[in-house]
Design a protein around this motif. Structure first.
Motif, short mmCIF file in Angstrom:
data_model
loop_
_atom_site.label_atom_id
_atom_site.label_comp_id
_atom_site.label_asym_id
_atom_site.label_seq_id
_atom_site.Cartn_x
_atom_site.Cartn_y
_atom_site.Cartn_z
N ASP A 18 0.81 -1.22 0.00
CA ASP A 18 0.00 0.00 0.00
C ASP A 18 0.85 1.27 0.00
O ASP A 18 0.32 2.36 -0.18
CB ASP A 18 -0.92 0.04 1.22
N THR A 29 -1.97 3.96 -1.05
CA THR A 29 -3.24 3.56 -1.65
C THR A 29 -4.28 3.38 -0.56
O THR A 29 -4.06 2.65 0.41
CB THR A 29 -3.07 2.23 -2.41
N LEU A 30 -5.40 4.08 -0.71
CA LEU A 30 -6.52 3.97 0.23
C LEU A 30 -7.71 3.37 -0.50
O LEU A 30 -8.13 3.87 -1.54
CB LEU A 30 -6.90 5.35 0.78
N ASP A 31 -8.27 2.32 0.05
CA ASP A 31 -9.43 1.67 -0.55
C ASP A 31 -10.69 2.03 0.23
O ASP A 31 -10.63 2.44 1.39
CB ASP A 31 -9.25 0.15 -0.52
N GLU A 32 -11.83 1.83 -0.42
CA GLU A 32 -13.14 1.94 0.20
C GLU A 32 -13.46 3.33 0.73
O GLU A 32 -14.11 3.49 1.77
CB GLU A 32 -13.31 0.89 1.30
N LEU A 33 -13.02 4.37 0.01
CA LEU A 33 -13.39 5.73 0.38
C LEU A 33 -14.75 6.07 -0.23
O LEU A 33 -15.13 5.55 -1.28
CB LEU A 33 -12.34 6.73 -0.11
N THR A 34 -15.48 6.95 0.41
CA THR A 34 -16.80 7.35 -0.05
C THR A 34 -16.67 8.33 -1.21
O THR A 34 -15.90 9.30 -1.11
CB THR A 34 -17.59 8.00 1.10
N THR A 63 -12.55 12.87 -3.14
CA THR A 63 -12.76 11.73 -4.02
C THR A 63 -13.72 12.12 -5.13
O THR A 63 -14.59 12.96 -4.94
CB THR A 63 -13.32 10.52 -3.24
#
Length: 68
Positions: A18, A29-34, A63
């Motif tokens: 990540d 890397t950031l996953d599952e952001l709104t 985002t």
């Protein structure tokens, strides 16, 4: 925004795939952001000896809107 304005925060540690370091720049890397949401970040680096270094300035990332 000051620390008193923060209503929800999360302390997270990143390592492995990540985090990518290139020429003294770090990408995470950031996953599952709104979608369509602004996130505010402060980075507190910790060196290889476990010593916390100086906090970064706060920065924001928005985002993109969801496709659909």
């Amino acid at each position: 925004m000051s620390a008193a304005d923060i209503t929800d925060y999360k302390k997270v540690a990143f390592e492995g795939s990540d985090v990518v370091i290139t020429n003294n720049k770090v990408a995470i890397t950031l996953d599952e952001l709104t979608p369509n949401t602004t996130y505010n970040f402060v980075v507190n680096p910790i060196n290889k000896d476990g010593i916390e270094l100086e906090f970064s300035d706060e920065f924001s990332v928005k985002t993109p809107a969801a496709n659909g």
